[in-house]
Design a protein around this motif. Structure first.
Motif, short mmCIF file in Angstrom:
data_model
loop_
_atom_site.label_atom_id
_atom_site.label_comp_id
_atom_site.label_asym_id
_atom_site.label_seq_id
_atom_site.Cartn_x
_atom_site.Cartn_y
_atom_site.Cartn_z
N ARG A 26 -7.17 -21.34 11.58
CA ARG A 26 -6.01 -20.55 11.12
C ARG A 26 -5.74 -19.36 12.02
O ARG A 26 -4.58 -18.98 12.20
CB ARG A 26 -6.24 -20.09 9.69
CG ARG A 26 -6.19 -21.21 8.69
CD ARG A 26 -6.28 -20.69 7.26
NE ARG A 26 -6.33 -21.80 6.34
CZ ARG A 26 -7.42 -22.13 5.65
NH1 ARG A 26 -8.52 -21.43 5.77
NH2 ARG A 26 -7.38 -23.15 4.83
N VAL A 27 -6.75 -18.76 12.58
CA VAL A 27 -6.57 -17.59 13.44
C VAL A 27 -5.76 -17.94 14.68
O VAL A 27 -4.82 -17.24 15.05
CB VAL A 27 -7.94 -16.98 13.84
CG1 VAL A 27 -7.77 -15.86 14.85
CG2 VAL A 27 -8.69 -16.50 12.61
N ARG A 28 -6.11 -19.04 15.32
CA ARG A 28 -5.41 -19.47 16.54
C ARG A 28 -4.30 -20.48 16.27
O ARG A 28 -3.60 -20.88 17.18
CB ARG A 28 -6.42 -20.07 17.52
CG ARG A 28 -7.42 -19.05 18.02
CD ARG A 28 -8.48 -19.71 18.89
NE ARG A 28 -9.59 -18.83 19.13
CZ ARG A 28 -10.65 -18.71 18.36
NH1 ARG A 28 -10.77 -19.43 17.27
NH2 ARG A 28 -11.63 -17.87 18.67
#
Length: 96
Positions: A26-28
């Motif tokens: 989810r971060v990237r």
């Protein structure tokens, strides 16, 4: 003696090999295949295809679902799905 290559057809039922799994970072905002001591970034249509692998549905069933979901010609979907799943089977990421 070498093992015969696994041929992926529309009748084949596949799942991820032990230690391999599909995961969304989810971060990237990337889809990756987690594997022992490594990870593969997957792009394009691959996440849509791999999310449908459940060890019960045939490749033909996956193709049919993708046909309903996307407006691409069946021959294009079949070619892309079989190419991806064959490559990942050869790399022992997927198994029958």
């Amino acid at each position: 003696m070498t093992e015969a290559p696994h041929i992926v057809t529309e009748e084949t039922v596949l799942s991820f090999a032990r230690g391999h799994r599909l995961q969304h970072d989810r971060v990237r905002d990337l889809w990756i295949i987690q594997a022992p001591e490594k990870a593969f970034v997957i792009e394009g249509a691959a996440p849509h295809i791999l999310r449908l692998l459940d060890g019960e549905r045939s490749v033909g069933g996956i193709i049919q679902q993708l046909e309903e979901q996307f407006s691409a010609p069946r021959e294009v979907i079949v070619k892309d799905v079989l190419a991806l799943l064959s490559e990942l089977t050869e790399k022992n990421v997927l198994h029958t």
